[in-house]
Design an enzyme around this catalytic site. Structure first.
Site, PDB file in Angstrom:
ATOM      1  N   THR A  15      22.051  98.837   9.920  1.00  0.00           N
ATOM      2  CA  THR A  15      21.674  98.619  11.105  1.00  0.00           C
ATOM      3  C   THR A  15      20.541  97.700  11.358  1.00  0.00           C
ATOM      4  OG1 THR A  15      20.007 100.242  10.960  1.00  0.00           O
ATOM      5  CG2 THR A  15      22.435 100.843  11.563  1.00  0.00           C
ATOM      6  N   PRO A  39      16.344  96.596  15.875  1.00  0.00           N
ATOM      7  CA  PRO A  39      17.740  96.934  15.143  1.00  0.00           C
ATOM      8  C   PRO A  39      18.457  97.754  16.020  1.00  0.00           C
ATOM      9  CG  PRO A  39      16.054  98.284  14.299  1.00  0.00           C
ATOM     10  CD  PRO A  39      15.333  97.319  15.479  1.00  0.00           C
ATOM     11  N   LEU A  40      19.801  97.381  16.567  1.00  0.00           N
ATOM     12  CA  LEU A  40      20.579  98.305  17.304  1.00  0.00           C
ATOM     13  C   LEU A  40      21.293  99.355  16.069  1.00  0.00           C
ATOM     14  CD1 LEU A  40      22.138  96.278  20.236  1.00  0.00           C
ATOM     15  CD2 LEU A  40      20.296  98.106  20.156  1.00  0.00           C
ATOM     16  N   HIS A  41      20.730 100.332  15.820  1.00  0.00           N
ATOM     17  CA  HIS A  41      21.238 101.445  14.868  1.00  0.00           C
ATOM     18  C   HIS A  41      22.426 101.982  15.599  1.00  0.00           C
ATOM     19  CE1 HIS A  41      17.175 101.119  12.990  1.00  0.00           C
ATOM     20  NE2 HIS A  41      16.653 101.598  13.991  1.00  0.00           N
ATOM     21  N   ASP A  42      22.224 102.856  16.384  1.00  0.00           N
ATOM     22  CA  ASP A  42      23.467 103.634  16.867  1.00  0.00           C
ATOM     23  C   ASP A  42      24.802 102.800  17.389  1.00  0.00           C
ATOM     24  OD1 ASP A  42      21.232 105.722  18.037  1.00  0.00           O
ATOM     25  OD2 ASP A  42      22.141 105.815  16.134  1.00  0.00           O
TER      26      ASP A  42
END
Ligand code: RIB
Ligand code: CA
Length: 313
Positions: free
Chosen positions: A196, A241-244
């Site tokens: 991520t 950061p676009l984790h999900d």
């Protein structure tokens, strides 16, 4: 193409919001059976409110939203207002939700849905602490074998921790729950910080969201404008950061990702490394290879998918 039935378990959270929007923008591929909320980034009352605000932003008040566990198994709740703001969804100015929460508890919805649906046809998509999932598995062990797959955001190995030197937030908040899920035997795909942190909303990528000039595109740009300041300050990274959303993107285009089937176990005892995902990346043990641990992403392909789908809402 068969639509994939999913339950999104979430603690919105700006990145959760984008993951939910991506799922709702993809009805040909994904059938969102329900959104179950858990305490995590912010307390449960706020995650359950934020989830409904996101459904209304997407024009999808048809999706049932459930409130679940308001605290981890066996320890106090740790939240992340320092990252997500006091509302958990700081950035855009979204209206108070009008849609109601479901009366049914999220854990009961997860159990009932897995029992009612054909075995192997429901994917669980945890985006926050694993408290709801673990509670469902403990209360109804029969449902574990009915799960098609668990695709979750959590953990870290080579990228190390973001809430302690060794632990990623979702796992750290509820290590006992994570231990139950990772030992459950259900097929697991893990989106750790290792991948991520390669999905960064750089300025051009965020401007592409804003250039959609739609309520969703503008809201996503405002969310990431807010969300990125923590990571820029801490890591000096080029954006949030676009984790999900990596979880949702994996369901839509798995070829954007690559990883390794390995053993992953959770530290639940040591205060020093509590919540660490101990990933046997080099196979130095004979522990069961219980998880597909993702390490690589085609970031340009990811953002092209995301922007195209945001334009649909
Ligand atoms: O560590 C990142 C994870 O913690 C993301 O799911 C974010 O929303 C927070 O829940
Ligand atoms: Ca989350």
């Amino acid at each position: 193409m068969t639509r994939r039935k999913i339950i999104i378990d979430t603690d919105p959270g700006q990145d959760d919001a984008v993951a939910i929007l991506l799922a709702l923008a993809s009805p040909e591929e994904l059938d969102v059976l329900g959104i179950t909320c858990v305490a995590g980034n912010v307390p449960l009352a706020l995650t359950a409110k934020n989830a409904r605000m996101i459904c209304e932003l997407a024009g999808h008040t048809d999706v049932p939203v459930f409130a679940g566990c308001d605290r981890p198994l066996g320890r106090d709740l740790v939240t992340a207002e320092h990252v997500h703001g006091k509302t958990g969804l700081d950035g855009p100015d979204l209206p108070e939700p009008k849609m109601s929460l479901q009366d049914q508890h999220a854990v009961d919805f997860i159990i009932e849905t897995l029992r009612q649906q054909t075995t192997g046809t429901v994917t669980l998509c945890p985006l926050g602490p694993l408290t709801n999932i673990a509670t469902a598995f403990e209360r109804a062990p029969d449902i574990v074998d009915k799960v098609q797959e668990i695709v979750l955001m959590g953990g870290a190995y080579f990228e190390v921790g973001n809430i302690t030197p060794t632990a990623e937030f979702n796992i750290y908040v509820d290590p006992q729950a994570a231990d139950i899920v990772f030992k459950s035997g259900a097929p697991i795909v893990v989106m750790p910080l290792d991948v991520t942190h390669k999905a960064l909303v750089t300025t051009p990528r965020n401007e592409a969201f804003r250039a959609l000039s739609t309520p969703v595109g503008i809201a996503v740009a405002q969310m990431t404008d807010f969300f990125e300041r923590f990571d820029k300050q801490k890591y000096g990274s080029a954006g949030a950061p676009l984790h999900d959303p990596c979880v949702t993107a994996y369901l839509l285009r798995p070829e954007l990702f690559s990883g390794r089937q390995i053993n992953v176990e959770i530290e639940t005892q040591s205060e020093l490394t509590l919540g660490m995902t101990v990933a046997d990346w080099w196979g130095v043990t004979d522990r069961p290879k219980n998880a597909l641990f993702i390490g690589e992403i085609d970031a340009d392909g990811f953002f092209a998918l995301l922007t195209e789908r945001m334009a649909r809402l």
